[in-house]
Design a protein around this motif. Sequence first.
Motif: not given
Length: 460
Positions: A444-460
């Motif tokens: 769960d410590r990776m959650i903030p980074e994963i959220v950033k990555i999926v947000q970026e993938k959403e707009i690709e």
Amino acid sequence: MELENVKRVYFLGIGGIGMSALARYFIHKNLPVAGYDRVSTELTQKLEQEGATIHYSDDINSIPDLFKQKEGTLVVYTPAVPNNHGELMYFTQGGFEVKKRSEVLGIIGKSYKTLAVAGTHGKTTTSTMLAHIMAGYTGCDAFLGGISRNFDNNLVLQDKGKKFLVVEADEYDRSFLTLNPYLAIITSVDADHLDIYGTYDAVKDAFAQFTSQIKEEGYLIIKNNINFNPKAQNVSVLTYGFDNTCDFYPSDIEIENGLYHFSLNTPNGKVANLKLGTPGRYNLENAIAASAAAVTLGIDSHMLAEMLASFKGVQRRFDVRYWGKKIVYMDDYAHHPREIEALIHSIRDVFPNRKITGIFQPHLYSRTRDFAPEFAASLDLLDFSVITDIYPARELPIQGVSPELISGFMKNHNRRVIEKRNILDWIKSAEIDILVTIGAGDIDRMIPEIVKIVQEKEIE
């Protein structure tokens, strides 16, 4: 031990979810609180902000002088702390009042009508739901095994009359045997914690003993067809489940916008037009259990409906962290094969016909060894599985036990073993539809980074 004689409390393993709730309880009592944990986390940082003094190395010189006074000092430890821990040995050999977390919880519970939720899985969400419902109904205090999104806490203190206490009754290390509840819920009795119990029969025996400790004229609410024989005496036993032979079961089930709408059938008739505020079929099952307890204790249908609809869930339980038009990312604490199976079925209920990618961090070498084929079968239900490093918690490595052990039993070829340090890079390059991180370790410590990555993938 009389709590009135306690002047200060020292915690060994203060950052654990159950330990931190107890620490908050004593901070609320205006007692000095200090403690040790291995690592600084969001939980320990919040405890420090709330007034606790915490250090992160096993060093008796780091124990504040105030807590080296034997008279009036209570030392609380978690079973995850090894017997050869330097600070624990200092206190035990020094003749201090040293208690397990579960013992202290049992002592506190004697002042209340305790509502205890036990089970090898489902207990955290069910107890948090019950605390939320009872908070609206009569008021309650609660010690929870997760962070409630309604209370933003794992401790609830609102019952000035000291009538009801909701607790998560943990079977690990037989902790729940310190409790004598007025009402108990049992959600499941699966083989788990075999490093402690040795055999599944020993697990079932412990649960049977727990039921024998329910107070006379109290209540046992138990999932239908559960695999053990309770020993409750002079207690009303009620069943719940999805089967219409149960005392409590749902009907008229529909899903709208990912949320369950249903009716609850009870021994006193049907309560219609209920909505659960969090998604997931296993959450619906937990809601039936919590509602059964509340109905048994006399809640009216309007209050029940209001509290179920307003329930926001628990951190790390079907915890949707990002819900975009193309990608959904959620996190879940599931760490037993049955929990993973229930999680995946629940995701498919809410998101039918979508591709689910799961990243699983196994928890404990012993659990991985004991249940590798079962973990493989549950992960096979995913469209794509990633298995990462085992989180050791309190254990040393066991030869031959690795993520590859689980992968080797899997039949679904859409799987990979990836080291945790490479997970974020893999997500960046992967094709993601529904992503779920799974496990009780530190993923769960990776959650903030994963959220950033999926947000970026959403707009690709």
